[in-house]
Scaffold this active site. Structure first.
Site, mmCIF file in Angstrom:
data_model
loop_
_atom_site.group_PDB
_atom_site.id
_atom_site.type_symbol
_atom_site.label_atom_id
_atom_site.label_comp_id
_atom_site.label_asym_id
_atom_site.label_seq_id
_atom_site.Cartn_x
_atom_site.Cartn_y
_atom_site.Cartn_z
ATOM 1 N N GLU A 124 3.359 -0.246 4.721
ATOM 2 C CA GLU A 124 3.219 -1.111 5.892
ATOM 3 C C GLU A 124 2.394 -2.367 5.630
ATOM 4 O OE1 GLU A 124 1.953 1.822 5.509
ATOM 5 O OE2 GLU A 124 -0.058 2.027 6.332
ATOM 6 N N CYS B 121 2.009 3.635 1.972
ATOM 7 C CA CYS B 121 3.100 3.953 2.926
ATOM 8 C C CYS B 121 3.947 2.746 3.274
ATOM 9 C CB CYS B 121 2.504 4.605 4.166
ATOM 10 S SG CYS B 121 1.584 6.104 3.764
ATOM 11 N N ASN C 225 0.854 -1.199 0.000
ATOM 12 C CA ASN C 225 0.000 0.000 0.000
ATOM 13 C C ASN C 225 0.898 1.260 0.000
ATOM 14 O OD1 ASN C 225 0.996 -0.376 2.626
ATOM 15 N ND2 ASN C 225 -0.660 0.864 3.445
#
Ligand code: ADP
Length: 574
Positions: A275, A273, A271
């Site tokens: 994580e 960012c 995704n």
């Protein structure tokens, strides 16, 4: 008594989260928002229990949220109970090497972003620039060119009228167009709606360490088209990251060793960012426990309240599983993939604040030990909760095909944990973001509320100033100019250590904290290794090698001042 919201929390809630009527006037209070969300998520209990259970969990969830002990990702806060069914922040979509497939994913991206979700893509399957397109006899434009279309589309979708979209673009290091990709953001204007990550294998990192060459491989034929110096390519990644913060790195083998369902295929992207590594058409919803509220007061300070943390974790995991239950998806392929694995990502925010309460310096050996202990406990409780849900509701449907199928009782969720940045929910909870150290003790935060600028002076420091023998007024004046306690002579060394900020913490300690959390997280950990403006390209190369050695799934660096517009600035005066 619900927890009190900070002024900044109220401003963020009013700008983006609280419902408005047709005239655009606010039609709910923060307390009503927490009730709306609690009720909508507790409604999932209906399927498995009676009405009293729905009532019970509505109240439990309301307490959890309104006490700011746990918050789900933004789309859940914005959309739950409003008729909009998309509650997840994280999606990955495939990009296959055909015009029809590319535009199919583009359409899905638009629908996901419109409802506040972020999207990740691997562009590695696209044929390189200049390649022949047999159907038309023309030349292929290559992955970076196609990425412009996604970027441009995102630019024009203001998410639900609330926030601009976010994307992750991934390209394998052995793609023939990798240099274009590495340098794609160096002009400072392109791909403003993308984070970029280069995906590398263990073999490739070893080659860089030993200064060997590696092939660039044509994605369609599988044939090597060139040999390149791995070290030189890594250096060019570090150079671009030094200049602009992009690209980051993702360690593909570490990610796929932890892939809970390898029979459904490899994981190629994350995704926005970083994580949550996900399969194509997969989504994940996140939630974060505010660990600064998982403490009890002792005779001489604070201690972690482990029982409260365990209770909160169990309830939070149930909340996140319920989110899947009440979600609706923009595409049946997404619905199927989500139902197969039921991934959720429970993590924490407020870690830096917790350390300050416990008077432990961020990055110290003690803080690293605490990070492990904390996350191990959350991972264990989350697993127990997921097992109990599997007993009541059944395991995720891919369970028997998953890597854990022979090693324990069935689980409801293929992954339970993840550490998100908590960029906005951290503000709502009034605590420090994710597992990041304090960025500064006073800062300006740009672009959170459109043109407005938020100014924050760390309230903990102000509150505790006198206890540490500091004059609040002197402190305030100094911080407004400098942002940190550096060069304020009357501050004792111990206090300075407790309030150490991101740029004062050496890269190795940033990485050690990330690694400590990663050891107990099934998904990945969002963490930025913040570097002072004077950091060199070599430092960044070394960080990449270290991150890989530590078994991280990805690494992101940011050198202070390296973007024309950054989100956080030191000090409160321009
Ligand atoms: P929040 O605090 O708003 O819940 P985080 O900062 O924790 O969000 O980010 C978690 C994930 O939410 C990101 O990795 C990304 O998938 C998604 N996300 C964050 N910001 C955006 C955005 N502006 N647009 C779309 N998705 C976003």
């Amino acid at each position: 008594m619900p927890a009190e919201l900070t002024d900044n929390a109220i401003r963020v809630l009013e700008a983006r989260y609280l419902l408005r009527d047709d005239q655009g006037t606010l039609s709910e209070t923060p307390d009503q928002l927490f009730r709306r969300v609690a009720r909508a998520i507790a409604a999932a209990e209906q399927k498995y229990a009676d009405a009293s259970s729905v009532e019970h969990y509505t109240e439990q969830f309301y307490q959890l949220l309104s006490n700011l002990e746990f918050l789900p990702n933004s789309p859940t806060l914005m959309n739950a109970g409003t008729g909009l069914g998309q509650l997840s922040a994280c999606f990955v979509l495939p990009v296959e090497d055909s015009m029809a497939d590319i535009f199919d994913s583009l359409k899905l991206m638009a629908l996901i972003q419109q409802a506040g979700g972020g999207t990740g893509f691997s562009f590695s399957r696209l044929r390189p620039k200049g390649d022949l397109v047999t159907t038309t006899g023309g030349q292929a434009s290559g992955p970076v060119s196609f990425m412009h279309i996604f970027d441009c589309a995102t630019e024009h979708i203001r998410q639900g009228g609330k926030r601009r979209g976010a994307n992750m673009g991934v390209l394998r290091i052995d793609h023939p167009d990798i240099r274009d990709f590495i340098n794609a953001k160096r002009d400072g204007v392109s791909f403003q709606n993308f984070n970029l990550s280069v995906s590398v294998s263990d073999v490739w990192m070893q080659a860089a360490q030993q200064d060997q060459t590696c092939p660039l491989i044509h994605p369609l034929t599988g044939q090597a088209v060139a040999q390149v110096s791995a070290r030189e390519l890594l250096h060019s990644i570090a150079e671009a990251a030094w200049q602009t913060g992009d690209p980051g790195m993702i360690f593909n083998d570490a990610i796929n060793r932890a892939n809970p369902t390898p029979r459904s295929g490899p994981i190629e992207a994350t995704n926005p960012c970083g994580e949550v590594p996900l399969l194509p058409y997969e989504a994940c919803n996140l939630g974060s426990i505010n660990v600064s509220r998982m403490v009890r007061q002792t005779s001489d300070g604070y201690a972690i309240d482990w029982q409260k943390l365990a209770r909160t974790t169990q309830l939070a995991l149930r909340f996140l599983d319920n989110v899947i239950e009440v979600s609706r998806w923009p595409d049946p392929r997404i619905a199927r993939t989500v139902e197969s694995n039921r991934k959720v990502g429970l993590g924490i925010m407020g870690f830096a604040e917790l350390l300050i309460l416990l008077e432990i310096p961020y990055g110290s050996a003690e803080s690293i030990r605490l990070a492990e202990e904390l996350m191990a406990s959350i991972a264990q409780e989350a697993r127990t909760a997921s097992e109990q849900l599997a007993e009541q509701r059944g395991p995720f449907s891919n369970w028997s095909d998953s890597i854990e199928a022979n090693s324990g009782p069935p689980l409801r969720n293929a992954t339970r944990t993840s550490i998100a940045p908590t960029g906005t929910i951290g503000i709502i909870a009034g605590t420090s973001a994710g597992i990041e150290p304090l960025f500064a003790l006073a800062y300006r935060r740009e672009h959170v509320l459109g043109e407005q600028t938020l100014v924050e002076i760390n309230p903990l420091l102000l509150r505790n100033a006198q206890r540490y023998g500091l004059e609040p007024e002197i402190l305030q004046t100094h911080l407004a100019q400098q942002g940190t306690l550096e060069s304020l002579p009357q501050v004792p060394e111990t206090v300075r250590a407790i309030f150490r900020t991101a740029l004062e913490i050496p890269p190795e300690e940033h990485l050690q904290i990330q690694a400590a959390f990663q050891r107990h997280v099934e998904n990945a950990v969002s963490k930025t290794v913040n570097l002072p403006e004077s950091a060199t390209v070599e430092t960044i190369s070394r960080i990449y090698h270290r991150a890989w050695e530590l078994g991280l799934k990805g690494v992101t660096v940011y050198r202070y001042g390296s973007k024309a517009q950054q989100v956080l600035y030191l000090g409160t005066t321009e």
